[in-house]
Design a protein around this motif. Structure first.
Motif, PDB file in Angstrom:
ATOM      1  N   ASP A  73       0.879  -1.165   0.000  1.00 28.68           N
ATOM      2  CA  ASP A  73       0.000   0.000   0.000  1.00 28.68           C
ATOM      3  C   ASP A  73       0.916   1.214   0.000  1.00 28.68           C
ATOM      4  N   ASN A  74       1.159   1.757  -1.169  1.00 29.89           N
ATOM      5  CA  ASN A  74       2.108   2.870  -1.266  1.00 29.89           C
ATOM      6  C   ASN A  74       1.602   4.116  -0.554  1.00 29.89           C
ATOM      7  N   ALA A  75       0.300   4.284  -0.486  1.00 29.64           N
ATOM      8  CA  ALA A  75      -0.253   5.452   0.204  1.00 29.64           C
ATOM      9  C   ALA A  75       0.080   5.416   1.693  1.00 29.64           C
ATOM     10  N   LYS A  76       0.183   4.210   2.236  1.00 33.83           N
ATOM     11  CA  LYS A  76       0.514   4.043   3.657  1.00 33.83           C
ATOM     12  C   LYS A  76       1.983   3.724   3.866  1.00 33.83           C
ATOM     13  N   ASN A  77       2.737   3.605   2.781  1.00 33.15           N
ATOM     14  CA  ASN A  77       4.153   3.240   2.885  1.00 33.15           C
ATOM     15  C   ASN A  77       4.345   1.897   3.589  1.00 33.15           C
ATOM     16  N   MET A  78       3.519   0.936   3.201  1.00 31.40           N
ATOM     17  CA  MET A  78       3.523  -0.367   3.857  1.00 31.40           C
ATOM     18  C   MET A  78       3.664  -1.490   2.832  1.00 31.40           C
ATOM     19  N   VAL A  79       4.311  -2.565   3.257  1.00 32.00           N
ATOM     20  CA  VAL A  79       4.399  -3.801   2.486  1.00 32.00           C
ATOM     21  C   VAL A  79       3.986  -4.934   3.420  1.00 32.00           C
ATOM     22  N   TYR A  80       3.324  -5.937   2.850  1.00 28.60           N
ATOM     23  CA  TYR A  80       2.803  -7.024   3.665  1.00 28.60           C
ATOM     24  C   TYR A  80       3.215  -8.369   3.089  1.00 28.60           C
ATOM     25  N   LEU A  81       3.243  -9.366   3.968  1.00 26.06           N
ATOM     26  CA  LEU A  81       3.432 -10.745   3.544  1.00 26.06           C
ATOM     27  C   LEU A  81       2.424 -11.587   4.308  1.00 26.06           C
ATOM     28  N   LEU A  82       1.407 -12.053   3.597  1.00 28.82           N
ATOM     29  CA  LEU A  82       0.417 -12.939   4.190  1.00 28.82           C
ATOM     30  C   LEU A  82       0.899 -14.371   3.998  1.00 28.82           C
ATOM     31  N   MET A  83       1.015 -15.084   5.102  1.00 22.58           N
ATOM     32  CA  MET A  83       1.553 -16.439   5.074  1.00 22.58           C
ATOM     33  C   MET A  83       0.493 -17.405   5.571  1.00 22.58           C
ATOM     34  N   ASN A  84       0.025 -18.266   4.695  1.00 26.46           N
ATOM     35  CA  ASN A  84      -0.964 -19.287   5.032  1.00 26.46           C
ATOM     36  C   ASN A  84      -0.337 -20.674   4.985  1.00 26.46           C
ATOM     37  N   SER A  85      -1.030 -21.627   5.565  1.00 23.94           N
ATOM     38  CA  SER A  85      -0.582 -23.029   5.561  1.00 23.94           C
ATOM     39  C   SER A  85       0.882 -23.131   5.977  1.00 23.94           C
ATOM     40  N   LEU A  86       1.216 -22.489   7.051  1.00 22.36           N
ATOM     41  CA  LEU A  86       2.606 -22.446   7.489  1.00 22.36           C
ATOM     42  C   LEU A  86       3.111 -23.823   7.877  1.00 22.36           C
ATOM     43  N   LYS A  87       4.395 -24.042   7.601  1.00 24.81           N
ATOM     44  CA  LYS A  87       5.067 -25.298   7.877  1.00 24.81           C
ATOM     45  C   LYS A  87       6.236 -25.036   8.822  1.00 24.81           C
ATOM     46  N   PRO A  88       6.669 -26.047   9.559  1.00 25.62           N
ATOM     47  CA  PRO A  88       7.834 -25.855  10.443  1.00 25.62           C
ATOM     48  C   PRO A  88       9.064 -25.349   9.681  1.00 25.62           C
ATOM     49  N   GLU A  89       9.221 -25.735   8.440  1.00 25.52           N
ATOM     50  CA  GLU A  89      10.378 -25.282   7.665  1.00 25.52           C
ATOM     51  C   GLU A  89      10.306 -23.811   7.275  1.00 25.52           C
ATOM     52  N   ASP A  90       9.182 -23.152   7.543  1.00 29.36           N
ATOM     53  CA  ASP A  90       9.079 -21.710   7.338  1.00 29.36           C
ATOM     54  C   ASP A  90       9.652 -20.923   8.512  1.00 29.36           C
ATOM     55  N   THR A  91      10.035 -21.607   9.567  1.00 32.90           N
ATOM     56  CA  THR A  91      10.608 -20.948  10.740  1.00 32.90           C
ATOM     57  C   THR A  91      11.889 -20.218  10.370  1.00 32.90           C
ATOM     58  N   ALA A  92      11.930 -18.931  10.678  1.00 30.27           N
ATOM     59  CA  ALA A  92      13.088 -18.103  10.331  1.00 30.27           C
ATOM     60  C   ALA A  92      12.836 -16.681  10.828  1.00 30.27           C
ATOM     61  N   VAL A  93      13.878 -15.877  10.740  1.00 31.06           N
ATOM     62  CA  VAL A  93      13.707 -14.432  10.881  1.00 31.06           C
ATOM     63  C   VAL A  93      13.374 -13.891   9.487  1.00 31.06           C
ATOM     64  N   TYR A  94      12.317 -13.116   9.407  1.00 32.69           N
ATOM     65  CA  TYR A  94      11.864 -12.573   8.128  1.00 32.69           C
ATOM     66  C   TYR A  94      12.227 -11.093   8.041  1.00 32.69           C
ATOM     67  N   TYR A  95      12.781 -10.719   6.888  1.00 34.18           N
ATOM     68  CA  TYR A  95      13.241  -9.358   6.655  1.00 34.18           C
ATOM     69  C   TYR A  95      12.538  -8.769   5.427  1.00 34.18           C
ATOM     70  N   CYS A  96      12.198  -7.504   5.487  1.00 33.16           N
ATOM     71  CA  CYS A  96      11.791  -6.826   4.264  1.00 33.16           C
ATOM     72  C   CYS A  96      12.962  -5.978   3.777  1.00 33.16           C
ATOM     73  N   ALA A  97      12.983  -5.745   2.482  1.00 30.07           N
ATOM     74  CA  ALA A  97      14.088  -5.047   1.860  1.00 30.07           C
ATOM     75  C   ALA A  97      13.583  -4.225   0.683  1.00 30.07           C
ATOM     76  N   ALA A  98      14.281  -3.122   0.410  1.00 27.72           N
ATOM     77  CA  ALA A  98      13.912  -2.218  -0.678  1.00 27.72           C
ATOM     78  C   ALA A  98      15.000  -2.219  -1.743  1.00 27.72           C
ATOM     79  N   ASP A  99      14.568  -2.214  -2.995  1.00 25.51           N
ATOM     80  CA  ASP A  99      15.493  -2.264  -4.131  1.00 25.51           C
ATOM     81  C   ASP A  99      15.175  -1.108  -5.074  1.00 25.51           C
ATOM     82  N   ARG A 100      16.140  -0.252  -5.326  1.00 21.13           N
ATOM     83  CA  ARG A 100      15.924   0.891  -6.218  1.00 21.13           C
ATOM     84  C   ARG A 100      15.869   0.464  -7.681  1.00 21.13           C
ATOM     85  N   ASP A 101      16.427  -0.711  -7.971  1.00 15.85           N
ATOM     86  CA  ASP A 101      16.494  -1.199  -9.339  1.00 15.85           C
ATOM     87  C   ASP A 101      15.228  -1.983  -9.656  1.00 15.85           C
ATOM     88  N   GLU A 102      14.655  -1.743 -10.836  1.00 17.71           N
ATOM     89  CA  GLU A 102      13.418  -2.442 -11.206  1.00 17.71           C
ATOM     90  C   GLU A 102      13.671  -3.839 -11.750  1.00 17.71           C
TER      91      GLU A 102
END
Length: 124
Positions: A73-102
């Motif tokens: 949502d660029n108006a709110k300056n927000m990014v989201y990650l909806l995660m469904n059907s989670l598995k034990p192998e999804d366990t981790a630290v999750y990071y968001c990152a910005a890339d100036r290159d398209e």
């Protein structure tokens, strides 16, 4: 400079869901493609998903396709990650990152700004 702050992590049982949020400050996120990465203990940082600056294009690693959804949502300056059907192998630290290159990349070294991460733990 862009400051990114992730939230929404936690402990969830296998099969459950979480929605991660990434709040940006400093500059508008509409100038950047955005990505989510994760890092499990003893493992390299791994690409999870990416969304183009207008939200028109998304890209996922194979292991999360059909389960995770990245959005923004660029108006709110927000990014989201909806995660469904989670598995034990999804366990981790999750990071968001910005890339100036398209140009779409899964290489974390190509991203310009990072948040501090949020822990996701999926119990079996």
């Amino acid at each position: 400079q862009v400051q990114l702050v992730e939230s929404g992590g936690g402990l969830v049982q296998a099969g459950g869901s979480l929605r991660l949020s990434c709040a940006a400050s400093g500059r508008t996120l509409s100038n950047y493609d955005m990505g989510w990465f994760r890092q499990a203990p003893g493992k390299a940082r791994e690409f999870v998903a990416r969304i183009s600056w207008r939200g028109a294009t998304t890209y996922y690693t194979d292991s999360v396709k059909g389960r995770f959804t990245i959005s923004r949502d660029n108006a709110k300056n927000m990014v989201y990650l909806l995660m469904n059907s989670l598995k034990p192998e999804d366990t981790a630290v999750y990071y968001c990152a910005a890339d100036r290159d398209e140009i779409t990349t899964i290489d974390p070294s190509r991203y310009d700004y990072w948040g501090q991460g949020t822990q996701v733990t999926v119990s079996s």
